[in-house]
Design a protein around this motif. Structure first.
Motif, mmCIF file in Angstrom:
data_model
loop_
_atom_site.group_PDB
_atom_site.id
_atom_site.type_symbol
_atom_site.label_atom_id
_atom_site.label_comp_id
_atom_site.label_asym_id
_atom_site.label_seq_id
_atom_site.Cartn_x
_atom_site.Cartn_y
_atom_site.Cartn_z
ATOM 1 N N THR A 135 0.827 -1.215 0.000
ATOM 2 C CA THR A 135 0.000 0.000 0.000
ATOM 3 C C THR A 135 0.859 1.262 0.000
ATOM 4 O O THR A 135 0.529 2.248 -0.662
ATOM 5 C CB THR A 135 -0.949 -0.013 1.208
ATOM 6 N N ALA A 164 10.910 10.860 4.141
ATOM 7 C CA ALA A 164 11.526 10.153 3.008
ATOM 8 C C ALA A 164 12.048 8.764 3.362
ATOM 9 O O ALA A 164 12.205 7.936 2.473
ATOM 10 C CB ALA A 164 12.633 11.003 2.410
ATOM 11 N N GLY A 167 7.733 4.330 4.456
ATOM 12 C CA GLY A 167 7.285 3.466 3.369
ATOM 13 C C GLY A 167 6.883 4.236 2.128
ATOM 14 O O GLY A 167 7.403 3.999 1.030
ATOM 15 N N SER A 251 -0.878 12.622 1.115
ATOM 16 C CA SER A 251 -1.381 11.265 1.369
ATOM 17 C C SER A 251 -1.420 10.885 2.840
ATOM 18 O O SER A 251 -2.034 9.871 3.183
ATOM 19 C CB SER A 251 -0.525 10.230 0.623
ATOM 20 N N GLY A 252 -0.760 11.632 3.725
ATOM 21 C CA GLY A 252 -0.671 11.105 5.090
ATOM 22 C C GLY A 252 -0.598 12.156 6.170
ATOM 23 O O GLY A 252 -0.671 13.369 5.903
ATOM 24 N N GLU A 277 -5.641 8.803 -2.292
ATOM 25 C CA GLU A 277 -6.354 7.793 -1.497
ATOM 26 C C GLU A 277 -6.137 6.431 -2.163
ATOM 27 O O GLU A 277 -6.475 6.260 -3.329
ATOM 28 C CB GLU A 277 -7.845 8.148 -1.450
#
Ligand SMILES: NC(=O)c1ccc[n+]([C@@H]2O[C@H](COP(=O)([O-])OP(=O)(O)OC[C@H]3O[C@@H](n4cnc5c(N)ncnc54)[C@H](OP(=O)(O)O)[C@@H]3O)[C@@H](O)[C@H]2O)c1
Length: 337
Positions: A135, A164, A167, A251-252, A277
């Motif tokens: 993922t 960086a 994952g 994304s996070g 997403e």
């Protein structure tokens, strides 16, 4: 088909929450414990994502039903399928959807899933490599694809990747470098600068530099684009330092979910903030992107540098480490002896 060629019991990492009592540990399951689904898979590898860490703690807020086998990703061989798109012996992978949060996931020797979640392993990728990507790597790939759709090309200038050594971050650094981009990585791990340079980063910034709060709505234009799995002050930094017409793929939230910014990057520099997403990323687009992940996006150094392997028994310890931001690169989980 259920259980026809499955052993009478197999091992799994299970979390449970009975009457407010949280528990987590390795248990024996039987084929009857597996959830509904058309495709039964002998799991070869899973991997460790930040979300898996959250699944293994009582207040992680990602598990929607107990007991649960965490593991949002898996790769393995089809044992039985009642869907004619897949047959016994096929090598496949599954990431996201309800896996590991509302449907038993990858930390088990066997899994059963809906056929609509299954991706045939693309040529050019082993099952272990697919889980070294997982993922996190899929998220990096979606981020890069969205930036490309926004016009990003290597000639536009350097791309900054935050978190960086993590994952999403490490796979993004490697993919971008492989595509010919000049890549800068930011990290809180002073001892891992050489790791990032080996992945292809030509510049390494400290986490402090990219997460320092600032009242300035805009700063010197430095980056053609940003890949940001960190969020918080780091995302705000990226927005105010990205060059005219560039974009940041968000994304996070390892650095926080709040975003303190102004409209200035948007209205004076035409910056785009792109949401990423991966969990419900549409299956057809996902199958195409996995083809790219076996081709032009395949991270260099995947097996040698980015990923290391652990056995199922080691998973509880790694899950604690990832929640502390302590994992370097990707951790692949081996399910079979
Ligand atoms: N949108 C999606 O579909 C999607 C998919 C996957 C992951 N995610 C999210 O992306 C994030 C990263 O996931 P991951 O699996 O890559 O996790 P990970 O391997 O733990 O990587 C996160 C990295 O963020 C950095 N970091 C940790 N704590 C930090 C802090 N307090 N402030 C700033 N940076 C910090 C660390 O890198 P350095 O030490 O190098 O700074 C860490 O290695 C998570 O929030 C996850 O939920 C979202």
């Amino acid at each position: 088909m259920a259980g026809a060629s499955l052993p009478s019991s197999f091992r799994a990492f299970v979390v449970d929450n009975k009457d407010g009592q949280f528990s987590a540990g390795i248990r024996e399951l039987s084929p009857d414990d597996l959830p509904q689904g058309e495709v039964t898979i002998r799991v070869a590898y899973s991997c460790v994502n930040y979300k898996d860490g959250l699944a293994a703690i009582p207040d992680g807020r990602v598990v929607r039903s107990y007991p649960m086998v965490p593991g949002v990703d898996l790769a393995g061989t089809v044992v039985a399928s009642s869907d004619n798109r897949f047959r016994a012996g096929d090598e496949v992978l599954v990431t996201g959807y309800d896996l590991g949060v509302a449907h038993f996931g990858g930390y088990a020797e066997y899994a059963r899933v809906p056929a609509d979640w299954v991706v045939a392993l693309p040529q050019g990728l082993s099952m272990r490599e697919a889980m070294a990507i997982g993922t996190a790597g899929l998220t990096a790939a979606i981020s890069i694809q969205r930036l490309e759709e926004n016009g990003l090309r290597p000639a536009n200038g350097p791309v900054l990747v935050s978190g960086a050594t993590g994952g999403v971050g490490s796979t993004a650094v490697s993919m971008l470098a492989g595509l010919g981009y000049q890549v800068a990585g930011s990290t809180g791990k002073a001892e891992e600068h050489d790791f990032l340079r080996a992945l292809g980063a030509s510049e390494v910034l400290s986490r402090d530099e990219v997460s320092a709060p600032s009242n300035r709505p805009l700063e010197r234009e430095r980056w053609a684009a940003g890949v940001d799995p960190v969020g918080g002050d780091t995302l705000a930094y990226m927005l105010r330092t990205t060059k005219y017409g560039g974009a940041v793929a968000s994304s996070g939230l390892t650095g926080g979910s709040a975003l303190h910014t102004t409209v200035m990057p948007f209205i004076l520099r035409g910056i785009s903030l792109l949401g990423v997403e991966s969990v419900f990323y549409p299956i057809e687009a996902r199958r195409r992107l996995w083809q790219r992940l076996a081709g032009d996006l395949k991270p260099r150094g995947l097996s040698e540098s980015i990923a290391h392997e652990v056995a199922l028994d080691e998973v509880p310890g790694v899950l604690q480490t990832i929640l502390r931001g302590g994992v370097r690169g990707r951790v692949v989980v081996r399910l079979q002896a």
